[in-house]
Design an enzyme around this catalytic site. Structure first.
Site, mmCIF file in Angstrom:
data_model
loop_
_atom_site.group_PDB
_atom_site.id
_atom_site.type_symbol
_atom_site.label_atom_id
_atom_site.label_comp_id
_atom_site.label_asym_id
_atom_site.label_seq_id
_atom_site.Cartn_x
_atom_site.Cartn_y
_atom_site.Cartn_z
ATOM 1 C CB SER A 147 96.637 86.758 46.905
ATOM 2 O OG SER A 147 96.141 87.864 47.598
ATOM 3 C CG ASP A 170 90.025 83.914 50.291
ATOM 4 O OD1 ASP A 170 90.338 84.617 51.268
ATOM 5 O OD2 ASP A 170 90.443 84.128 49.133
ATOM 6 C CG HIS A 191 93.921 84.318 50.345
ATOM 7 N ND1 HIS A 191 93.092 84.851 49.389
ATOM 8 C CD2 HIS A 191 95.122 84.948 50.183
ATOM 9 C CE1 HIS A 191 93.743 85.764 48.684
ATOM 10 N NE2 HIS A 191 94.985 85.826 49.139
#
Length: 441
Positions: free
Chosen positions: A159, A360, A420
């Site tokens: 991220s 994601d 994610h």
């Protein structure tokens, strides 16, 4: 003075583990410490040596894990929810990365996890400061444990951690070349990374539409909101772009009945936030993207048994206590792209891997593909012409778990059935990818 934890005091670890309810010490060795990276700015790190019966730590790579947010804690979420030796219930994790590497968790930026700032100006406001802080920590680490100086060192990230990892990697490669940091830097892996925020936002609508999570009206609403983000970014109004990013996420939620940004096929997190009247966009986004990394059960673990075990956390510091302030201080830098930094890494010969989860949304694969095509790296045309190679899912032989392709010092992994947090969603596949990137398979 930086706080200090003596190395390898086995019986101390044993007594603390028993007193906190852990039935036995972890196999192998652990060590942790604080580093004062700037006056009043303290960063916490925690190293696990490998738990591998057939290899010594000298024969395996060192991997540093950087969490997202900014404000997400590697020592907490990355450790106990994703790749550490124990899960949140303090049970052994079958897909822990300590099977294949020494793993270094760093709570960064300053104020994240057990890291802390003594005063308001101790927080970072951009990735440049994040990178310079990390170089101070890494210089300390490799000086303190010099046997790691010759061991291949990789930075893995997730991220916003990927955006930080790119900046850190560029500065680290320079420092290694100059001799100011002694380590064997072997590459960086950018997982579901916030490298080009605008490309992510601009593809939310098409991705959700293609997966039947938006109708035509919803697609028009999301695309309209995203277009305003684009205008702000093009005008270099990055704080406004962050605010409009927040608005766009609200539009997405309203049109999808609350899709989970981290995995479109799973329900929203159990600890769902509710916005309140007058709440500013920074607080709203901190609730959306920081709170899921600080679940109540994880918070209780970190501020209870783990804090007691570590025995070096200052009395006035709580794990995650400054996380929202970390996010707030970085808001003006949040929407800035770092594609140019990735380009510089590739051009200078640094090994770069991008990996992304199929499910994601917040950093969808469509957006990753877009910024990838913007690279000026001379190897890009050859990379693009390659066909990808399928990889079997280690947990389901005969079933495709991922695709990948690699050319010279760049690789891309498309991880199927993952959102994610790839190690959480597809642990066996993530572990296999780690081994491949670090040249163990």
């Amino acid at each position: 003075m930086a706080l200090f934890a003596p190395l390898f005091i086995f019986f101390f670890f044993l007594s603390v583990l028993l007193s906190t309810g852990l039935s036995s010490p972890l196999p192998g060795k652990e060590v942790w410490d604080y580093v004062e990276v700037r006056p009043g700015a303290h960063m916490f790190w925690w190293l696990y040596y490998p738990d591998n019966p057939s290899a010594q730590y000298q024969d395996l790579p060192l991997v540093m894990w950087l969490q997202g947010g900014p404000g997400g804690s590697g020592s907490g979420f990355g450790n106990f929810e994703e790749i550490g030796p124990l899960n949140r219930d303090l049970e052994p994790r079958k897909t822990s990365w300590v099977q294949a590497a020494s793993v270094l968790f760093v709570d960064n930026p300053v104020g994240t996890g057990f890291s802390y700032a003594e005063r308001p100006d101790g927080f970072a406001t951009n990735v440049s400061t994040v990178a310079s802080d990390m170089l101070v920590l890494l210089k300390h680490f490799f000086t303190r444990i010099p046997e790691f100086q010759s061991i291949p060192f990789y930075i893995f990230s997730e991220s916003y951690g990927g955006k930080m990892a790119a900046a850190i990697s560029l500065e680290l490669s320079k420092a290694v070349a100059e001799g100011s940091v002694k380590c064997n830097f072997a590459g960086v892996a950018l997982g579901d990374s916030w490298i080009s925020p605008l490309d992510s936002v601009m593809t939310w609508g098409p991705y959700l539409y293609a997966t039947s999570l938006l109708d035509d009206n919803g697609l028009a609403d999301v695309n309209s909101a995203a277009q305003k983000v684009k205008q702000a970014v093009e005008q270099q109004q990055f704080l406004q772009a962050t605010e409009l990013w927040s608005v766009t996420e609200t539009v997405v939620e309203q049109n999808t009945n609350g899709v989970n940004f981290y995995n479109i096929l799973t329900p929203e997190p159990d600890e769902k936030f509710t916005s309140t009247a007058g709440e500013n966009f920074i607080s709203l986004q901190a609730h959306r993207h920081i709170r899921p990394l600080h679940k109540q059960s994880l918070n209780e673990l970190m501020n209870g048994p783990i804090r007691k075990k570590l025995a070096i956390i200052p009395q006035n510091v709580t794990w995650g206590g400054q996380a929202e302030e970390v996010f707030t201080k970085m808001a003006g830098d949040f929407m800035r792209p770092v594609v140019d930094i990735v380009d510089q890494l590739l051009t200078t010969g640094v090994n770069v891997t991008v990996y992304n989860g199929q499910l994601d949304l917040i950093v969808d694969t469509l957006g990753q593909e877009l910024w990838l095509k913007k690279l000026k790296w001379e190897g890009l045309p050859s990379f693009t012409q390659l066909r990808w190679t399928p990889l079997d899912d280690p947990a389901s032989p005969g079933i495709t778990g991922a695709f990948y392709k690699t050319y010279k010092n760049f690789a891309f992994y498309w991880i199927l059935k993952a959102g994610h947090m790839i190690p959480s969603d597809q642990g066996p596949m993530a572990l296999q990818m780690l081994k491949m990137i670090t040249q163990q398979d």
